[in-house]
Design a protein around this motif. Sequence first.
Motif, PDB file in Angstrom:
ATOM      1  N   ALA A   1     182.438  59.474  76.436  1.00 43.51           N
ATOM      2  CA  ALA A   1     181.526  58.334  76.416  1.00 43.51           C
ATOM      3  C   ALA A   1     180.242  58.699  75.681  1.00 43.51           C
ATOM      4  O   ALA A   1     179.612  59.721  75.977  1.00 43.51           O
ATOM      5  N   VAL A   2     179.873  57.870  74.710  1.00 42.97           N
ATOM      6  CA  VAL A   2     178.557  57.962  74.079  1.00 42.97           C
ATOM      7  C   VAL A   2     177.659  56.968  74.806  1.00 42.97           C
ATOM      8  O   VAL A   2     178.007  55.789  74.923  1.00 42.97           O
ATOM      9  N   ILE A   3     176.523  57.437  75.300  1.00 46.44           N
ATOM     10  CA  ILE A   3     175.660  56.624  76.149  1.00 46.44           C
ATOM     11  C   ILE A   3     174.377  56.277  75.403  1.00 46.44           C
ATOM     12  O   ILE A   3     173.678  57.166  74.900  1.00 46.44           O
ATOM     13  N   THR A   4     174.057  54.976  75.335  1.00 46.27           N
ATOM     14  CA  THR A   4     172.842  54.564  74.641  1.00 46.27           C
ATOM     15  C   THR A   4     171.592  54.787  75.491  1.00 46.27           C
ATOM     16  O   THR A   4     170.529  55.110  74.957  1.00 46.27           O
ATOM     17  N   HIS A   5     171.696  54.612  76.816  1.00 51.42           N
ATOM     18  CA  HIS A   5     170.540  54.854  77.687  1.00 51.42           C
ATOM     19  C   HIS A   5     171.009  54.885  79.133  1.00 51.42           C
ATOM     20  O   HIS A   5     172.165  54.566  79.432  1.00 51.42           O
ATOM     21  N   ALA A   6     170.119  55.262  80.025  1.00 48.11           N
ATOM     22  CA  ALA A   6     170.508  55.612  81.393  1.00 48.11           C
ATOM     23  C   ALA A   6     170.443  54.470  82.397  1.00 48.11           C
ATOM     24  O   ALA A   6     170.574  54.715  83.595  1.00 48.11           O
TER      25      ALA A   6
ATOM     26  N   GLY B   1     167.044  64.178  81.189  1.00 50.53           N
ATOM     27  CA  GLY B   1     166.459  64.218  82.530  1.00 50.53           C
ATOM     28  C   GLY B   1     166.808  63.003  83.360  1.00 50.53           C
ATOM     29  O   GLY B   1     167.193  63.126  84.528  1.00 50.53           O
ATOM     30  N   VAL B   2     166.690  61.807  82.775  1.00 54.64           N
ATOM     31  CA  VAL B   2     166.970  60.598  83.553  1.00 54.64           C
ATOM     32  C   VAL B   2     168.462  60.452  83.815  1.00 54.64           C
ATOM     33  O   VAL B   2     168.870  59.976  84.877  1.00 54.64           O
ATOM     34  N   LEU B   3     169.307  60.862  82.855  1.00 49.44           N
ATOM     35  CA  LEU B   3     170.751  60.776  83.086  1.00 49.44           C
ATOM     36  C   LEU B   3     171.169  61.691  84.231  1.00 49.44           C
ATOM     37  O   LEU B   3     171.947  61.284  85.110  1.00 49.44           O
ATOM     38  N   ARG B   4     170.674  62.902  84.246  1.00 49.76           N
ATOM     39  CA  ARG B   4     171.039  63.818  85.337  1.00 49.76           C
ATOM     40  C   ARG B   4     170.435  63.350  86.655  1.00 49.76           C
ATOM     41  O   ARG B   4     171.047  63.530  87.718  1.00 49.76           O
ATOM     42  N   SER B   5     169.259  62.737  86.617  1.00 47.98           N
ATOM     43  CA  SER B   5     168.657  62.207  87.837  1.00 47.98           C
ATOM     44  C   SER B   5     169.506  61.098  88.435  1.00 47.98           C
ATOM     45  O   SER B   5     169.671  61.009  89.656  1.00 47.98           O
TER      46      SER B   5
ATOM     47  N   ALA C   1     173.335  66.228  88.435  1.00 45.61           N
ATOM     48  CA  ALA C   1     172.965  67.345  87.574  1.00 45.61           C
ATOM     49  C   ALA C   1     174.167  68.013  86.924  1.00 45.61           C
ATOM     50  O   ALA C   1     174.032  68.681  85.897  1.00 45.61           O
ATOM     51  N   ASP C   2     175.363  67.828  87.506  1.00 47.96           N
ATOM     52  CA  ASP C   2     176.526  68.568  87.024  1.00 47.96           C
ATOM     53  C   ASP C   2     177.424  67.768  86.083  1.00 47.96           C
ATOM     54  O   ASP C   2     178.534  68.202  85.769  1.00 47.96           O
ATOM     55  N   ILE C   3     176.980  66.614  85.587  1.00 43.78           N
ATOM     56  CA  ILE C   3     177.811  65.878  84.629  1.00 43.78           C
ATOM     57  C   ILE C   3     177.981  66.711  83.360  1.00 43.78           C
ATOM     58  O   ILE C   3     177.123  67.509  82.996  1.00 43.78           O
TER      59      ILE C   3
END
Length: 373
Positions: free
Chosen positions: A31-36, A56-60, A64-66
């Motif tokens: 998956a390519v992600i444009t924003h969180a 930072g926001v994606l892991r939040s 954290a382990d994605i």
Amino acid sequence: MNGDLIVQRPEGLYCPAGDFYIDPWRPVARAVITHAHGDHARMGNGHYLASQKSEGVLRSRLGADIQLQTLAYGETIDHHGVRLSLHPAGHVLGSAQVRLEHGGQVWVASGDYFVSGAEDHNTTCEPFEPVRCHCFITESTFGLPIYRWQPQREVFDDIDRWWQRNADAGRASLLMGYSFGKAQRILAGVDPAIGPIVTHGAVDPLNEAYRAAGVALPATHRVTDLDKAALSRALVIAPPSVQGSAWARRFGDASDAFASGWMQLRGARRRRAVDRGFVLSDHADWPGLQRAIRETGAERVIVTHGYEAIMVRWLQEQGLQAEAFETEYDDERADVEKPAGGDETPEPPSTAAAPQGGSGNLGAARRFPESNE
């Protein structure tokens, strides 16, 4: 059409040549992600690619382990012959447009973006960057001529005046808006000299991600940090889900308000039953959508989530080839329409097994980079 770089599938928007999805709404291998925001970045994907600024926001939000790999804005990689790069969208921290080049065609999937007729930009993230392309996939969240944003400094001045009046009267000011993006934009725009600023627990980890990315935000407090006198002068920033909750009742006879582009409609404000509505959106307004599309130079435009039919008709009247994709993105509209109550704190990461199939991670060497974990 045959040969399109991006097509619709039940899982989301798919690039057949590269064998990956953009902001899929069902779990996929790559998956390519444009924003969180939660309607674009969902749990359960096997491998994620996103901008460095969004890490930072994606892991939040996702854990954290994605399996997350990142790209700097403008950095180009190659995967199965598809050249891919990410470019600022101006929507929230780390938001990106996805540029794909293959077989002599350039397509850009913009995700959500912020461009306004007032020529403002969102000061908490990099401004929208027009990217020249043959086909542009655009949102249309506010794709009606009625939506024209006033200069955001005027909006923040209006918020400051409301807060100051309430503080002088000994009333807390409860301002509701998205925990991610809207809350930080409010924090960056208001005058912290008026009084203390309290943030809800759903907002705090996202504030820390913004600060870690170098975005300047004023000091904030938890509700338990302040005494009654301080709370009576406070600006309280919280998600819409707190309306009518026991948490909100801690502030007594507070004045409440809602910050959203939908507040331009009196009906939306009435349904929210708040004292004030501030028209503040992280999406493009009608003139902004027109300007963004024009600056791409695209001859073909595909419209997603929002007022698709109206936008398609307008584009066709301008002589462009236009159509719509059906998507499952609906972040700001859902935030206004969702019932009050509950808590918007992100759910814990999914423990479901990652989907199988395909060629594993999106490339090796200088295709999709290795994980930054």
